[in-house]
Write a protein that holds these residues in place. Structure first.
Motif, PDB file in Angstrom:
ATOM      1  N   ALA A  36      35.338  68.839  90.529  1.00 51.17           N
ATOM      2  CA  ALA A  36      35.736  70.242  90.418  1.00 51.17           C
ATOM      3  C   ALA A  36      37.087  70.394  91.099  1.00 51.17           C
ATOM      4  CB  ALA A  36      34.696  71.161  91.065  1.00 51.17           C
ATOM      5  N   GLY A  37      38.126  70.601  90.287  1.00 48.75           N
ATOM      6  CA  GLY A  37      39.463  70.727  90.863  1.00 48.75           C
ATOM      7  C   GLY A  37      39.904  69.442  91.509  1.00 48.75           C
ATOM      8  N   ASN A  38      40.161  69.490  92.825  1.00 45.23           N
ATOM      9  CA  ASN A  38      40.674  68.330  93.553  1.00 45.23           C
ATOM     10  C   ASN A  38      39.573  67.515  94.233  1.00 45.23           C
ATOM     11  OD1 ASN A  38      42.689  70.697  93.667  1.00 45.23           O
ATOM     12  ND2 ASN A  38      43.996  68.928  94.057  1.00 45.23           N
ATOM     13  N   ILE A  39      38.310  67.917  94.082  1.00 47.36           N
ATOM     14  CA  ILE A  39      37.244  67.303  94.876  1.00 47.36           C
ATOM     15  C   ILE A  39      36.146  66.754  93.972  1.00 47.36           C
ATOM     16  CG2 ILE A  39      35.428  67.760  96.577  1.00 47.36           C
ATOM     17  CD1 ILE A  39      37.297  69.807  97.825  1.00 47.36           C
ATOM     18  N   SER A  40      35.668  65.567  94.306  1.00 48.05           N
ATOM     19  CA  SER A  40      34.549  64.962  93.580  1.00 48.05           C
ATOM     20  C   SER A  40      33.317  64.927  94.478  1.00 48.05           C
ATOM     21  CB  SER A  40      34.897  63.540  93.124  1.00 48.05           C
ATOM     22  OG  SER A  40      35.118  62.690  94.227  1.00 48.05           O
ATOM     23  N   ARG A  41      32.164  65.123  93.853  1.00 50.86           N
ATOM     24  CA  ARG A  41      30.876  64.979  94.523  1.00 50.86           C
ATOM     25  C   ARG A  41      30.125  63.886  93.775  1.00 50.86           C
ATOM     26  NH1 ARG A  41      28.564  65.293  99.411  1.00 50.86           N
ATOM     27  NH2 ARG A  41      26.330  65.709  99.292  1.00 50.86           N
ATOM     28  N   VAL A  42      29.754  62.833  94.489  1.00 51.71           N
ATOM     29  CA  VAL A  42      29.230  61.634  93.841  1.00 51.71           C
ATOM     30  C   VAL A  42      27.842  61.298  94.388  1.00 51.71           C
ATOM     31  CG1 VAL A  42      29.676  59.205  93.306  1.00 51.71           C
ATOM     32  CG2 VAL A  42      31.600  60.790  93.608  1.00 51.71           C
ATOM     33  N   GLU A  43      26.939  60.964  93.473  1.00 51.82           N
ATOM     34  CA  GLU A  43      25.603  60.501  93.840  1.00 51.82           C
ATOM     35  C   GLU A  43      25.408  59.088  93.321  1.00 51.82           C
ATOM     36  OE1 GLU A  43      21.926  63.064  93.695  1.00 51.82           O
ATOM     37  OE2 GLU A  43      21.394  61.661  92.081  1.00 51.82           O
ATOM     38  N   VAL A  44      25.074  58.174  94.216  1.00 51.71           N
ATOM     39  CA  VAL A  44      24.871  56.763  93.874  1.00 51.71           C
ATOM     40  C   VAL A  44      23.400  56.430  94.087  1.00 51.71           C
ATOM     41  CG1 VAL A  44      25.539  54.385  94.367  1.00 51.71           C
ATOM     42  CG2 VAL A  44      27.216  56.230  94.635  1.00 51.71           C
ATOM     43  N   THR A  45      22.731  55.948  93.043  1.00 53.74           N
ATOM     44  CA  THR A  45      21.322  55.567  93.145  1.00 53.74           C
ATOM     45  C   THR A  45      21.202  54.064  92.948  1.00 53.74           C
ATOM     46  OG1 THR A  45      20.613  57.705  92.258  1.00 53.74           O
ATOM     47  CG2 THR A  45      18.997  55.924  92.260  1.00 53.74           C
ATOM     48  N   GLN A  46      20.707  53.381  93.973  1.00 54.85           N
ATOM     49  CA  GLN A  46      20.482  51.932  93.923  1.00 54.85           C
ATOM     50  C   GLN A  46      18.985  51.687  93.752  1.00 54.85           C
ATOM     51  OE1 GLN A  46      22.026  50.970  97.761  1.00 54.85           O
ATOM     52  NE2 GLN A  46      24.168  50.948  97.121  1.00 54.85           N
ATOM     53  N   SER A  47      18.614  50.980  92.688  1.00 52.39           N
ATOM     54  CA  SER A  47      17.193  50.724  92.399  1.00 52.39           C
ATOM     55  C   SER A  47      16.842  49.290  92.776  1.00 52.39           C
ATOM     56  CB  SER A  47      16.907  50.962  90.914  1.00 52.39           C
ATOM     57  OG  SER A  47      17.138  52.319  90.579  1.00 52.39           O
ATOM     58  N   PHE A  48      15.956  49.141  93.769  1.00 50.36           N
ATOM     59  CA  PHE A  48      15.497  47.840  94.230  1.00 50.36           C
ATOM     60  C   PHE A  48      14.071  47.598  93.730  1.00 50.36           C
ATOM     61  CE2 PHE A  48      18.739  49.187  97.197  1.00 50.36           C
ATOM     62  CZ  PHE A  48      19.457  48.029  97.482  1.00 50.36           C
TER      63      PHE A  48
END
Length: 794
Positions: A36-48
């Motif tokens: 959004a605009g100048n900012i990113s919001r990131v979700e990382v899901t690691q599946s073990f």
């Protein structure tokens, strides 16, 4: 069919009558980013997943962006989600270990460097899958009208300089491969935590990665492209959805996404937010500055190029092409020289050369003959270039570093730049490769008051070089000053000292006003040495603003504080970073996220197997450059999984003391016989070459006195005193030093200088003592918090 489970070189294996196969506890990574605009919001899901009949602990070393504000971690077991909590790192580690011993499933997320993280997941039951969810915010890069989103996917091997700490090795051996040199050293005490096992050439992990990026710029988005990956793009009104194409899901290179927004370039963007912690804002300022060719000043450019083994092949060829274009792009009145480094340092000439056709030809021939091999002794190269002779003080000295940055001693390099770069000089960094160390390259450029450029090993070089010269040839907006007009105290702004601005590169400031009262921020500066620049920004704080703004301010404060202690951890510095990280719920080197299940899920009496997840070799990096001739022919067989000791990770070593492990020499020439003191205190990267006066004749001198020790019994105090008094030191200064550290599992950890209680200030001597302390080996069973006061007399 029977299966035998056994632990081998960095992996977990299933033995069958037909073959031996590695099992990968990490199955899949899913990345969802919203911009959004100048900012990113990131979700990382690691599946073990645990495919075996034995309880499993998985340890995964992985990268995230070096500017990421990581503020959330969860683990998901079936339909149950457990939220992680932020703790002081040592406390989080204790909670995790206790939960593991109790049979509870637990997750621990730690930060090793700004861009290196370790995820540990204990007590995965046979046959079950557990997801780890990590969330972070990041401010996007914006240059010359282009936004850039980067998600790193793999860590290339880091070179670890220094003397190995006896009895410690992070590498895992096998029947066919010697012990790798991935271990802690006096220079990099956490070196064993920086390198994951690398898959051999010709093998492939089943671990894949999917990425989805949603861009909501508020206006039309155009020219969406990726120089690194094949992507699929779909449009919905003013939103753009980007996904990796199905054939490009191997996690072996950084994802780079670039795009533009419609309309004229915005001159200033202000984002704000307010909560119980106060008002926070992010300011993106793009000065509309005009330049003229007659404003170009003569420069003295010194190029410093990395020719270590990791640069072999495509990265070196890209750097050579960059160098040829750099040389041919110099202004007529410029001077230049070239220095290259690996295990040793070489140079084109002992003094700067005039920019004429004869010298350009000489330089091009030098560049064409460069080859890549050996270790990355960057400290030597940095020292050489910072001390390179100046023949014309009237010229602006510009240093251009070209490297992949694959080292573990980043702080040592940053400290050299911070302490020894001359006022008025500039240091620019260029990284060529698919997964370069952006943390090091970005931070070097910031401390060097320059700019950082990252280019893939397969990208065209002409545009990047032209852009670089447009920036350094043009005058900057200098002497930037910030003045607050309004009620209450002035905001706390980072960076605390705004950097000079280069053409096409915006000024990004993060601020906090504890009382959240609005006002005006006046920004002034000087353009082209004379013209005055002025801009005024109106600031109001909205409670409905983007919550990421506060997190990014906290992350900027931590970054500023960490820059202050690159020469060594100090008590006030560590406390300030820890306090900020806890207040803003952020991951840092002194905090960690830990999540623990309420119920006991496995029988701890049956034990478990711990596995470090192997990773892909970063795209474009030569296996031979890293591992040497051992892999020049057929790929290593699956059973060994770790190639012979990497030449890239080998260091020129000597046996530290009787009984210590034999250490591989990267040179076939045997070393001369050394005395016991020389063996113990000769640093592998010969970092004391410039400080040999402190070693004198390598005999111990009696001017270091142990004044007091707390946390140890009398016997241990006697052993520590004898050890410290054997350090060969010479100094022309006197004063007291107070250190605090932890002892755990036979190791001295996190040696912190109490700068308020210490009166001795000679940094080179402090470094020697600090390295000696982290190399001291107390009994394995000893756990203690130690305070030590030393007195040095000239």
């Amino acid at each position: 069919m029977t299966q035998t489970l056994e632990r081998q070189a960095g992996g977990l294996y299933v033995q069958t009558p037909e073959q031996q196969q590695i099992a990968f506890p990490l199955k899949h990574t899913e990345v969802q980013a919203k911009i959004a605009g100048n900012i990113s919001r990131v979700e990382v899901t690691q599946s073990f997943e645990n495919p075996f009949t034995t309880t499993l602990e998985a340890v995964y070393i992985f990268p995230l962006p070096d500017e990421a504000a990581v503020d959330d971690m969860l683990i998901r077991i079936g339909d149950k989600t457990i939220k992680g909590s932020i703790k002081k790192r040592q406390e989080a580690q204790q909670i995790y270990e206790q939960a593991k011993e109790q049979g509870r499933t637990a997750g621990l997320l730690e930060q090793e460097r700004d861009n290196i993280f370790t995820q540990s997941l204990a007590n995965i039951q046979p046959g079950e899958q557990i997801d780890v969810i990590i969330r972070y915010s990041e401010s996007l890069k914006f240059t010359a009208g282009n936004y850039e989103f980067v998600f790193p996917m793999v860590l290339a091997p880091r070179y670890i300089p220094g003397i190995p700490i006896e009895g410690n090795a992070g590498g895992v051996g096998s029947a066919t491969a010697p012990m790798t040199q991935n271990q802690d050293t006096d220079i990099v005490p956490d070196g064993s935590r920086l390198n994951a096992p690398i898959l051999p050439s010709g093998t492939r992990s089943p671990h894949d990665i999917h990425v989805t990026i949603e861009i909501d710029a508020g206006v039309e988005v155009k020219n969406v492209q990726s120089p690194s990956h094949q992507i699929q793009i779909s449009y919905a009104e003013k939103r753009v959805l980007v996904k990796l194409a199905g054939g490009d899901t191997i996690p072996n290179k950084d994802l780079i996404l670039r795009y533009q927004v419609a309309g004229e370039s915005t001159q200033a963007t202000v984002l704000s937010q307010a909560d119980e912690r106060g008002g926070h804002f992010a300011l993106y300022l793009i000065p509309a500055l005009q330049y003229h060719q007659n404003q170009v000043v003569p420069k003295d450019v010194v190029f410093l190029i990395d020719t270590s083994g990791s640069q072999m092949g495509a990265p070196l060829m890209q750097c050579q092409e960059l160098m040829r274009r750099f040389i041919n792009g110099l202004n007529p009145d410029d001077t230049f020289s070239i220095i290259d480094f690996s295990d040793t340092t070489r140079q084109l000439s002992p003094v700067p050369l005039a920019n004429n056709s004869q010298n350009r030809t000489k330089a091009i021939n030098y560049i064409n003959r460069l080859t890549a091999n050996g270790g990355t002794e960057m400290s030597r190269g940095i020292r050489t270039v910072l001390n390179f002779p100046v023949t014309d003080p009237g010229r602006l000295r510009s240093i251009v570093l070209l490297t992949d940055g694959y080292i573990g001693n980043e702080n040592q390099i940053l400290a050299e730049v911070k302490q020894h770069l001359q006022p008025g000089n500039r240091l620019y960094s260029f990284g060529a490769g698919s997964s370069v160390n952006r943390f090091l390259l970005n931070r070097i450029a910031e401390l060097g008051r320059g700019i950082a450029q990252i280019i893939r090993h397969d990208e065209p070089t002409d545009e990047i070089v032209d852009k670089f010269y447009r920036q350094i040839n043009n005058p900057v907006l200098a002497n930037i000053n910030l003045q607050w007009e309004g009620d209450g105290d002035a905001p706390i702004i980072y960076p605390a000292t705004p950097p000079d601005l280069f053409a096409e590169q915006p000024l990004v400031l993060f601020g906090k006003k504890p009382d959240a009262r609005g006002g005006k921020l006046h920004i002034t500066g000087i353009v082209a040495g004379a013209t005055r620049y002025q801009n005024t920004i109106n600031l109001d704080f909205e409670e409905t603003g983007n919550l990421a703004i506060a997190q990014l301010w906290g992350r900027s404060r931590i970054k500023e504080l960490m820059n202050l202690i690159v020469s060594g951890e100090t008590k006030l510095g560590v406390e300030a970073v820890t306090e900020t990280a806890l207040t803003y719920q952020l991951l840092s080197q002194y905090t960690a996220f830990v999540a623990v299940s309420d119920d006991v899920r496995v029988d701890s009496r049956q034990g478990s197997v711990s596995v470090q997840v192997p990773v892909e070799m970063a795209e474009g990096i030569s296996y031979q450059g890293i591992f040497g001739s051992a892999v020049s022919g057929a790929a290593p067989i699956m059973a060994s999984m770790v190639s012979p000791t990497p030449e890239f990770l080998q260091r020129k070593r000597v046996q530290a003391s009787p009984g210590a492990p034999e250490v591989v020499m990267s040179s076939p020439v045997p070393p001369p016989k050394m005395s016991r003191y020389e063996e113990r205190y000769r640093f592998a990267d010969e970092s004391l070459e410039d400080e040999e006066t402190f070693l004198g004749d390598i005999a111990p001198v009696e001017h270091l006195e142990v004044v007091s020790v707390t946390g140890l019994n009398e016997q241990m105090i006697t052993l520590l005193t004898q050890y410290l008094e054997s350090i060969p030191l010479q100094t022309g200064f006197s004063g007291d030093l107070v250190f605090e550290w932890q002892i755990n599992k036979g190791r001295v950890r996190q040696v912190v200088l109490d700068e308020q209680a210490s009166t001795f200030k000679e940094q080179a001597v402090i470094d020697i003592i600090r390295r000696s302390l982290v190399s001291w080996q107390p009994p394995q069973i000893l756990t203690a918090t130690v305070s030590l006061t030393l007195r040095l007399q000239a």
